[in-house]
Design a protein around this motif. Structure first.
Motif, PDB file in Angstrom:
ATOM      1  N   ALA A 446      25.121  21.932  53.164  1.00 26.07           N
ATOM      2  CA  ALA A 446      23.974  21.302  53.312  1.00 26.07           C
ATOM      3  C   ALA A 446      22.690  22.087  53.671  1.00 26.07           C
ATOM      4  N   SER A 447      22.840  23.182  54.478  1.00 27.76           N
ATOM      5  CA  SER A 447      21.923  24.058  54.818  1.00 27.76           C
ATOM      6  C   SER A 447      21.200  24.842  53.672  1.00 27.76           C
ATOM      7  N   THR A 448      22.213  25.123  52.728  1.00 27.68           N
ATOM      8  CA  THR A 448      21.672  26.006  51.766  1.00 27.68           C
ATOM      9  C   THR A 448      21.397  25.059  50.527  1.00 27.68           C
ATOM     10  N   LYS A 449      21.480  23.766  50.484  1.00 25.24           N
ATOM     11  CA  LYS A 449      21.142  22.910  49.408  1.00 25.24           C
ATOM     12  C   LYS A 449      22.070  22.957  48.222  1.00 25.24           C
ATOM     13  N   GLY A 450      23.348  23.322  48.608  1.00 28.75           N
ATOM     14  CA  GLY A 450      24.321  23.359  47.682  1.00 28.75           C
ATOM     15  C   GLY A 450      24.672  24.686  46.965  1.00 28.75           C
ATOM     16  N   ASN A 451      23.663  25.783  47.546  1.00 30.34           N
ATOM     17  CA  ASN A 451      23.961  27.083  46.990  1.00 30.34           C
ATOM     18  C   ASN A 451      25.272  27.796  47.603  1.00 30.34           C
ATOM     19  N   GLN A 452      26.071  27.746  46.717  1.00 25.74           N
ATOM     20  CA  GLN A 452      27.564  28.479  47.025  1.00 25.74           C
ATOM     21  C   GLN A 452      27.562  29.848  47.435  1.00 25.74           C
ATOM     22  N   ILE A 453      26.745  30.606  46.795  1.00 25.75           N
ATOM     23  CA  ILE A 453      26.653  31.969  46.807  1.00 25.75           C
ATOM     24  C   ILE A 453      26.074  32.274  48.344  1.00 25.75           C
ATOM     25  N   LYS A 454      25.011  31.663  48.598  1.00 28.65           N
ATOM     26  CA  LYS A 454      24.537  31.664  49.948  1.00 28.65           C
ATOM     27  C   LYS A 454      25.418  31.111  51.019  1.00 28.65           C
ATOM     28  N   ALA A 455      26.113  30.025  50.736  1.00 24.66           N
ATOM     29  CA  ALA A 455      26.829  29.709  51.604  1.00 24.66           C
ATOM     30  C   ALA A 455      28.019  30.455  52.057  1.00 24.66           C
ATOM     31  N   ALA A 456      28.565  31.133  50.868  1.00 22.44           N
ATOM     32  CA  ALA A 456      29.777  31.982  50.974  1.00 22.44           C
ATOM     33  C   ALA A 456      29.371  33.088  51.985  1.00 22.44           C
ATOM     34  N   ALA A 457      28.091  33.813  51.755  1.00 25.93           N
ATOM     35  CA  ALA A 457      27.597  34.825  52.436  1.00 25.93           C
ATOM     36  C   ALA A 457      27.473  34.482  53.943  1.00 25.93           C
ATOM     37  N   MET A 458      27.002  33.347  54.094  1.00 24.24           N
ATOM     38  CA  MET A 458      26.857  32.697  55.612  1.00 24.24           C
ATOM     39  C   MET A 458      27.961  32.716  56.390  1.00 24.24           C
ATOM     40  N   LEU A 459      29.028  32.341  55.536  1.00 22.30           N
ATOM     41  CA  LEU A 459      30.201  32.059  56.458  1.00 22.30           C
ATOM     42  C   LEU A 459      31.207  33.160  56.474  1.00 22.30           C
ATOM     43  N   GLY A 460      30.693  34.088  55.571  1.00 23.29           N
ATOM     44  CA  GLY A 460      31.615  35.691  55.508  1.00 23.29           C
ATOM     45  C   GLY A 460      32.899  35.452  54.596  1.00 23.29           C
ATOM     46  N   LEU A 461      32.643  34.510  53.591  1.00 24.82           N
ATOM     47  CA  LEU A 461      33.801  34.220  52.706  1.00 24.82           C
ATOM     48  C   LEU A 461      33.705  34.551  51.209  1.00 24.82           C
TER      49      LEU A 461
END
Length: 482
Positions: A446-461
Motif C-alpha cells: 500500500a505504501s508503494t502504491k502496488g509497486n512490487q519492485i519497491k516493496a520487495a526492496a523495502m522488505l529485503g525480499l
C-alpha cells in the motif's frame, strides 16, 4: 474385527474421492453418495457408524436430514461440512445434533481427527430439542479462519450456560457475540440486558446492577430494579468490564460465588438467575498486575474466553462485510451502491483502527453522499484520508505503541489459553507467522502504491519470493508498477 464404516454424502465428486482415499488409508470402510436420499436409505437399513454430510445437496438440505437421523438412530454421529461458512450454519448443525461442523475448504488432517474423536467419544445424554430454528439474521459475518473458529465456539456454547469473556478492540462486534450467545442459546426466550460500565458514574454502578430500595440514598424515592433483576431468566451483558470500580467488583464476585445478591439498602437476598457475558477491550491480566482488577473475579468471568480479531487481521472478510452494509443501507432507503475492484482493494489495504464499525459508517457515507452508482478507488482514498489519515500519519513519537514482541507474545498466550480451555488451536506456528507476514506485506504494498519492485526492496525480499507470498497469502494486489 469389523472396521468402522463412514457414510459420506456430498454432490462434489472430487470431495468424495479425496475422502474415500483418506478414510480408507486411515482404516475405515467408506460408502459415498451424491444425494441425501441414498444416505437416508443407508441409515434406515442400519448402515454406518458415522455420517459425513454436506449441507447443500440436489435433493435435500443436509441440515434438515439431521433431526430425522437422530430420531431414528440417536447413536449415529454426524459431521457436517459446508461452503456456507456462516454463524447460522454452525449453530443449526450443532443444535440439530451434529457432532462437529467443519467449513469448506476443510483441512484433511482435522477432518480425520474429528472422525477418530467422534467414534471414540461416548454419547452424552440427549438434550431437549430447541423450540424451532432461531431467526437467520447473520449477526456476525466473515469466511476467514478466525471467524470460523468463533462460529464453532459460539455454536458449542449455545447448549450450555457457561460464563463467557469476549475480548477485542472497539468496533469488532463484542455485543454481537453476546447477542448471538443469547439468541441461539437456552435462554433465548428471556430478556437480553446490556450495561456499559464505562458509561455509568462510579457511584451509581451498584444501584444500576443490583437495584435499590426506597430511601437507600438521597433521591431514592422508589424501589428500582437493577440489571440483574431485569435480566432474570435471560442474559446480562457486562460491557467494558475492565472499567468496573473495585467496590462493584467485590459485589459482583459475591454474586458469582453465591448465586444471589441484595439490593442497595436491602436485606433480603435475591436469587440471580442470569447468564453472564462480559466484554472488554483492555488486557485484564495487565489490569490485575496494576491492581485495578480483581484476579479472582477475572477467573470467575473468564470461564470461556473468546478473542475477536481486529478487522486488519481478517481483511479477506472486508468484501462480504462491505457488500452486506451497502445492502443494509439500501434497504433503509438510501441509493444502491457497488464498489469497483480497485476500490475494494483500497479497503482491504486500510488498517481500520475503528474496525467493523468504521467500515459500516464508511458504507453509510458512501451511500448518502456520492451520486455515482459505482464507487471508485479515488473516492475511497479521499474518504479514508479525510476520516482517519491524520491519525494514521501521526509521528510514532506521539503515539503510544505496543512493542511488536509484546504484541506477538500476547497473541500466542491467547492461542495457548484457548487450547487449554478446551478449544483446540491448530497450526499455531503458521497462524502466528501469517498474522505478522500478511499485514506487513499488505501495508508495504500500500505504501508503494502496488509497486512490487519497491516493496520487495523495502522488505529485503527477492521479487519472485514476494510474488509467491502475495499469491500464497491471497493478498489483494493494488494496481501499479511492477
Amino acid at each position: 474385527m469389523t472396521l468402522p464404516t463412514v457414510l459420506v454424502a456430498d454432490d462434489d465428486r472430487s470431495i468424495r474421492t479425496v475422502l474415500t482415499q483418506a478414510l480408507g488409508r486411515s482404516g475405515y470402510q467408506v460408502r459415498t453418495t451424491a444425494n441425501a436420499a441414498t444416505l437416508w436409505r443407508w441409515v434406515e437399513e442400519g448402515e454406518g457408524d458415522l455420517v459425513i454430510t454436506d449441507v447443500v445437496m440436489p435433493d435435500e438440505n443436509g441440515l434438515d436430514l439431521i433431526p430425522r437421523i437422530k430420531r431414528l438412530r440417536p447413536d449415529l454421529r454426524i459431521v457436517v461440512m459446508s461452503a456456507q461458512s456462516t454463524l447460522m450454519t454452525a449453530v443449526k448443525a450443532t443444535q440439530r445434533g451434529a457432532f462437529e461442523y467443519l467449513p469448506k475448504p476443510f483441512d484433511l488432517k482435522e477432518l480425520l481427527s474429528v472422525v477418530a474423536r467422534a467414534l471414540a467419544t461416548p454419547l452424552p445424554a440427549a438434550a431437549p430439542a430447541a423450540p424451532g430454528d432461531p431467526e437467520e439474521r447473520l449477526p456476525l459475518l466473515g469466511r476467514s479462519m478466525a471467524m470460523q473458529d468463533i462460529y464453532r465456539v459460539i455454536a458449542r456454547l449455545t447448549t450450555a450456560d457457561l460464563t463467557v469473556m469476549v475480548n477485542g478492540e472497539s468496533g469488532t462486534g463484542k455485543e454481537l457475540v453476546a447477542r448471538a450467545l443469547h439468541d441461539y442459546g437456552r435462554r433465548r426466550n428471556g430478556p437480553f440486558v446490556a450495561i456499559n460500565m464505562a458509561a455509568i458514574p462510579r457511584e451509581l454502578i451498584e444501584s444500576e446492577l443490583f437495584g435499590h430500595e426506597r430511601g437507600a440514598f438521597t433521591g431514592a424515592t422508589n424501589r428500582n430494579q437493577g440489571r440483574f433483576e431485569q435480566a432474570s431468566g435471560g442474559t446480562l451483558f457486562l460491557d467494558e468490564i475492565g472499567d468496573m470500580p473495585p467496590e462493584a467488583q467485590t459485589r459482583l464476585l459475591r454474586v458469582l460465588q453465591e448465586g444471589e445478591f441484595t439490593t442497595v439498602g436491602g436485606r433480603a437476598p435475591v436469587k440471580a438467575n442470569v447468564r453472564i457475558v462480559a466484554a472488554t477491550h483492555r488486557d485484564l491480566r495487565q489490569s490485575i498486575r496494576s491492581g485495578t482488577f480483581r484476579e479472582d473475579l477475572f477467573y470467575r468471568l473468564n470461564v470461556v474466553p473468546i478473542r475477536l480479531p481486529p478487522l486488519r487481521e481478517r481483511s479477506e472478510d472486508i468484501p462480504i462485510l462491505a457488500r452486506h452494509f451497502l445492502e443494509k443501507v439500501h434497504q433503509s432507503g438510501l441509493p444502491s451502491k457497488t464498489l469497483s475492484e480497485e476500490a475494494m482493494q483500497r479497503l482491504q489495504a486500510h488498517r481500520w483502527p475503528g474496525n467493523v464499525r468504521e467500515l459500516e459508517n464508511l458504507m453509510r457515507r458512501l451511500a448518502a453522499l456520492y451520486p455515482q452508482e459505482t464507487i471508485s478507488a479515488e473516492v475511497i482514498g479521499v474518504e479514508l484520508a479525510e476520516n482517519s489519515g491524520a491519525a494514521e500519519a501521526a509521528p510514532a513519537s506521539h503515539v503510544e505503541q505496543e512493542p511488536l514482541a509484546q504484541a506477538v507474545e500476547r497473541h500466542i498466550r491467547q492461542f495457548l489459553a484457548a487450547s487449554r480451555d478446551g478449544m483446540p488451536m491448530r497450526d499455531i506456528y503458521d497462524r502466528v507467522i501469517a498474522e505478522v507476514e500478511r499485514p506487513l506485506i499488505q501495508m508495504t504494498l500500500a505504501s508503494t502504491k502496488g509497486n512490487q519492485i519497491k516493496a520487495a526492496a523495502m522488505l529485503g525480499l527477492n521479487r519472485n519470493t514476494l510474488r509467491k507470498k502475495i499469491r500464497d497469502l491471497e493478498i489483494p494486489v493494488v494496481r501499479g508498477i511492477g
